[in-house]
Design a protein around this motif. Structure first.
Motif, short mmCIF file in Angstrom:
data_model
loop_
_atom_site.label_atom_id
_atom_site.label_comp_id
_atom_site.label_asym_id
_atom_site.label_seq_id
_atom_site.Cartn_x
_atom_site.Cartn_y
_atom_site.Cartn_z
N ALA A 184 0.81 -1.23 0.00
CA ALA A 184 0.00 0.00 0.00
C ALA A 184 0.84 1.27 0.00
CB ALA A 184 -0.94 0.00 1.21
N SER A 185 2.12 1.18 0.27
CA SER A 185 2.94 2.38 0.40
C SER A 185 3.99 2.53 -0.68
CB SER A 185 3.65 2.39 1.77
OG SER A 185 4.52 1.28 1.90
N VAL A 186 4.22 1.50 -1.51
CA VAL A 186 5.35 1.54 -2.45
C VAL A 186 5.16 2.55 -3.57
CG1 VAL A 186 6.11 -0.80 -1.94
CG2 VAL A 186 4.37 -0.43 -3.72
N THR A 187 3.92 2.81 -3.97
CA THR A 187 3.70 3.78 -5.07
C THR A 187 4.17 5.17 -4.67
OG1 THR A 187 1.81 2.52 -5.88
CG2 THR A 187 2.00 4.82 -6.59
N ASP A 188 3.76 5.62 -3.49
CA ASP A 188 4.20 6.94 -3.00
C ASP A 188 5.70 6.95 -2.76
OD1 ASP A 188 1.62 7.88 -3.07
OD2 ASP A 188 1.21 7.46 -0.96
N PHE A 189 6.24 5.84 -2.32
CA PHE A 189 7.68 5.72 -2.06
C PHE A 189 8.47 5.94 -3.34
CE2 PHE A 189 11.31 2.59 -1.77
CZ PHE A 189 12.14 3.41 -1.02
N ILE A 190 8.09 5.24 -4.39
CA ILE A 190 8.80 5.36 -5.67
C ILE A 190 8.66 6.77 -6.25
CG2 ILE A 190 8.85 4.54 -8.08
CD1 ILE A 190 7.98 1.78 -7.00
N ASN A 191 7.47 7.33 -6.11
CA ASN A 191 7.22 8.67 -6.66
C ASN A 191 7.97 9.78 -5.93
OD1 ASN A 191 5.51 7.62 -8.61
ND2 ASN A 191 3.65 7.96 -7.39
N SER A 192 8.60 9.44 -4.82
CA SER A 192 9.35 10.44 -4.05
C SER A 192 10.72 10.75 -4.66
CB SER A 192 9.54 9.96 -2.61
OG SER A 192 8.30 9.76 -1.96
N PHE A 193 11.13 9.98 -5.68
CA PHE A 193 12.47 10.14 -6.25
C PHE A 193 12.40 10.72 -7.66
CE2 PHE A 193 12.76 6.75 -3.14
CZ PHE A 193 13.90 7.08 -2.43
N ASP A 194 13.39 11.55 -7.96
CA ASP A 194 13.58 12.07 -9.32
C ASP A 194 14.74 11.30 -9.93
OD1 ASP A 194 13.93 13.42 -11.65
OD2 ASP A 194 14.57 15.31 -10.75
N PHE A 195 14.43 10.38 -10.80
CA PHE A 195 15.45 9.48 -11.33
C PHE A 195 16.38 10.16 -12.34
CE2 PHE A 195 11.90 6.69 -10.08
CZ PHE A 195 12.58 5.88 -9.18
N LYS A 196 16.08 11.41 -12.71
CA LYS A 196 16.91 12.12 -13.70
C LYS A 196 17.76 13.20 -13.06
CE LYS A 196 13.71 11.28 -17.53
NZ LYS A 196 12.87 11.89 -18.59
N GLU A 197 17.81 13.23 -11.73
CA GLU A 197 18.58 14.30 -11.09
C GLU A 197 20.09 14.09 -11.31
OE1 GLU A 197 18.31 14.50 -6.83
OE2 GLU A 197 17.79 12.38 -6.69
N GLU A 198 20.83 15.21 -11.29
CA GLU A 198 22.25 15.21 -11.62
C GLU A 198 23.09 14.85 -10.39
OE1 GLU A 198 23.46 15.63 -14.64
OE2 GLU A 198 21.45 15.91 -15.48
N VAL A 199 23.24 13.59 -10.14
CA VAL A 199 24.12 13.11 -9.07
C VAL A 199 24.84 11.86 -9.57
CG1 VAL A 199 22.78 14.04 -7.13
CG2 VAL A 199 22.25 11.78 -8.05
N LYS A 200 25.93 11.53 -8.89
CA LYS A 200 26.70 10.36 -9.27
C LYS A 200 26.37 9.15 -8.38
CE LYS A 200 29.17 12.33 -12.50
NZ LYS A 200 29.04 11.91 -13.92
N GLU A 201 26.01 9.46 -7.14
CA GLU A 201 25.81 8.36 -6.19
C GLU A 201 24.72 8.74 -5.17
OE1 GLU A 201 28.62 5.55 -3.26
OE2 GLU A 201 29.49 7.18 -4.47
N ILE A 202 23.96 7.74 -4.74
CA ILE A 202 22.89 7.97 -3.76
C ILE A 202 23.00 6.94 -2.64
CG2 ILE A 202 20.39 7.67 -3.38
CD1 ILE A 202 19.89 9.07 -5.98
N ASP A 203 22.94 7.45 -1.43
CA ASP A 203 22.84 6.56 -0.25
C ASP A 203 21.37 6.52 0.18
OD1 ASP A 203 25.50 5.99 -0.21
OD2 ASP A 203 26.02 7.42 1.38
N LEU A 204 20.80 5.35 0.20
CA LEU A 204 19.40 5.19 0.63
C LEU A 204 19.40 4.61 2.04
CD1 LEU A 204 16.65 5.70 -0.66
CD2 LEU A 204 16.57 3.31 -1.35
N ASP A 205 19.18 5.50 3.02
CA ASP A 205 19.24 5.10 4.43
C ASP A 205 17.87 4.55 4.86
OD1 ASP A 205 19.56 4.76 7.11
OD2 ASP A 205 20.36 6.77 7.50
N LEU A 206 17.83 3.24 5.13
CA LEU A 206 16.58 2.54 5.50
C LEU A 206 16.55 2.17 6.98
CD1 LEU A 206 16.55 0.29 2.33
CD2 LEU A 206 14.87 2.08 2.81
N SER A 207 17.32 2.88 7.79
CA SER A 207 17.40 2.58 9.22
C SER A 207 16.04 2.70 9.91
CB SER A 207 18.40 3.51 9.91
OG SER A 207 19.67 3.40 9.32
N ASP A 208 15.23 3.66 9.45
CA ASP A 208 13.91 3.90 10.07
C ASP A 208 12.77 3.35 9.24
OD1 ASP A 208 15.08 5.24 12.23
OD2 ASP A 208 15.13 7.13 11.12
#
Length: 492
Positions: free
Chosen positions: A411-435
């Protein structure tokens, strides 16, 4: 079970159990007859069932002081079977119902009660109170002023007498006083004898006269499984309510097995299937009943009334019994739920109201509970499906860190995926899933999708802070972390 425990459950409250059992026996009679009529069988079938089930459950049940007998919830499911195939098929279905309930008890299905929310329980008891009250109104059709006067007098006795003495249950006094008045004045108020013909005969052991083959099983099994489930739901809910009223605990799985044994006995002695009765259980508790003796007395005195005291039994005015059921209705309804409408979450109020509406509209307690549980599950899923993704890295850096907070599931994955801009100008992303916590295949699929989409745009994703359970689930079913998987994606 220790001898001291057995002794206490049977003889720890002798006077209260004895008197309350007598009250319940009298109140059982009109309902047992009415339920027999609903099922399309002779009134004695319901009375035999109430006797057999009450006496049996007093020995093998898991909730002392709870009353089980023939009920409307189960009777409604029997109508077409009796109409199409006759009484003996009903007796066979009753026995099979008992077998199925014993299996359900052995499988410990009683533990499913923990998934019934308080709002559903409140809706259940409120709906039942409404049904109990409305079921009495038919007794006023065509009745004269004597009926109204007797009901009013009985209610005065029921509510005023306890202020002076509690030595004798007020409902019992009300029944006796109104009966004496009715006999002495020769009133034409409807009596128990007007409900149906009663015979002074004992139930006898019999084997249903049906073919024991697969065709018979195909006929009775759908009815038996429906009755078993509905009966068990009503029984376990009633047990929970009596637990709260008496501040004691009960063995729900033992109660399920006990109900099964009681229904088998009922079917073998010419009775229909039944289950726990919240109305009669409330009468029992409010009249001082607490132990197994009260349930036994209710069944035993019921048979005594039928066999030895029939001449007195048929003269009991329905006005007295209607007043007792009004008391049950008023006592069953959770009046505090009306005051709490503004205090509790709106979703809880919606669940409670929808449970009440469903039960009252369909006259089906189990369906109301099912609707309430499903609504509660939907609202719960909605509440916990809110996922927060926060950018915690420095602005303008080639590496970003995202903090994920919440529960990841279907029930939450659609909003989760939509929270990211996959075309943003970065080289690396850390996805912190601690919480965060990954609950299902949808959650892992969402992580896969994010990692793969960023990889296709030349961005490396590092997963950090996964808890043990989430890490195990990820290793089992994720795609992106398998050798060569990202390279295959990039080549497409």
């Amino acid at each position: 079970m220790k001898f001291s425990t057995i002794k206490h459950s049977w003889f720890g409250n002798i006077k209260g159990d004895l008197l309350s059992g007598i009250v319940v026996a009298m109140a059982l009679i009109p309902e047992a007859i009415a339920f027999s009529i609903i099922a399309g069988v002779d009134p004695m079938i319901g009375l035999y069932a109430s006797f057999c089930i009450a006496v049996t459950i007093s020995f093998v049940g898991g909730r002392p002081g709870m009353i089980s007998a023939a009920t409307g919830a189960t009777a409604l499911l029997m109508t077409s079977l009796v109409k199409e195939h006759g009484l003996h098929y009903l007796l066979a279905a009753t026995i099979l119902t008992g077998v199925l309930q014993i299996i359900m008890g052995a499988l410990k299905l009683g533990r499913l009660m923990k998934f019934v929310p308080r709002s559903v329980m409140t809706g259940f008891v409120n709906a039942l109170a409404i049904l109990i009250f409305s079921a009495q109104l038919v007794q006023f059709q065509g009745a004269g002023w004597q009926m109204y006067a007797m009901v009013a007098l009985a209610l005065v006795i029921i509510y005023i007498l306890p202020r002076f003495t509690k030595a004798v249950p007020a409902p019992l006094v009300a029944i006796l006083v109104i009966t004496v008045i009715s006999i002495m004045t020769g009133s034409d108020v409807r009596t128990v004898g007007d409900l149906g013909e009663l015979t002074s005969t004992l139930p006898v052991f019999l084997i249903p006269d049906i073919p024991f083959n697969l065709e018979t099983l195909q006929i009775i099994f759908p009815y038996a499984i429906s009755i078993a489930i509905v009966g068990l739901v009503e029984t376990l809910l009633t047990a929970t309510i009596v637990d709260d009223m008496t501040d004691t605990e009960s063995d729900k799985n033992k109660e399920a097995r006990g109900q099964g044994i009681a229904n088998i006995v009922s079917g073998l002695f010419g009775g229909m299937a039944g289950c726990a009765m919240i109305g009669q259980s409330v009468i029992n508790v409010k009249s001082g009943g607490r132990g197994r003796l009260s349930t036994f007395i209710a069944g035993a005195f019921l048979l005594t009334l039928i066999v030895l005291l029939k001449s007195f039994l048929v003269q009991i005015p329905m006005a007295a019994l209607v007043a007792v059921m009004f008391m049950v209705s008023i006592g069953t309804f959770d009046w505090s739920s009306l005051k709490n409408f503004k205090r509790v979450p709106i979703t809880d109020s919606i669940v409670m109201v929808m449970t009440v509406i469903t039960v009252v509209m369909t006259n089906n307690l189990s369906l109301g509970v099912l609707v309430g549980v499903i609504l509660s599950a939907i609202f719960f899923a909605s509440k916990i499906s809110k996922v927060k993704v926060t950018n915690v890295s420095a602005i303008g850096a080639n590496k970003k860190t995202y903090q994920v907070t919440g529960q990841l599931f279907f029930a939450s994955v659609t909003d989760f995926i939509n929270s990211f801009d996959f075309k943003e100008e970065v080289k690396e992303i850390d996805l912190d899933l601690s919480d965060a916590h990954l609950w299902d295949d949808s959650a892992v699929g969402a992580i896969d999708k994010i990692v793969i989409k960023f990889h296709q745009n030349g961005v490396k994703v590092n997963l950090k802070g996964l808890n043990t359970e989430s890490h195990k689930l990820m290793n089992k079913i994720a795609v992106h972390n398998k050798p060569g998987s990202l390279e295959k994606v990039a080549s497409h």
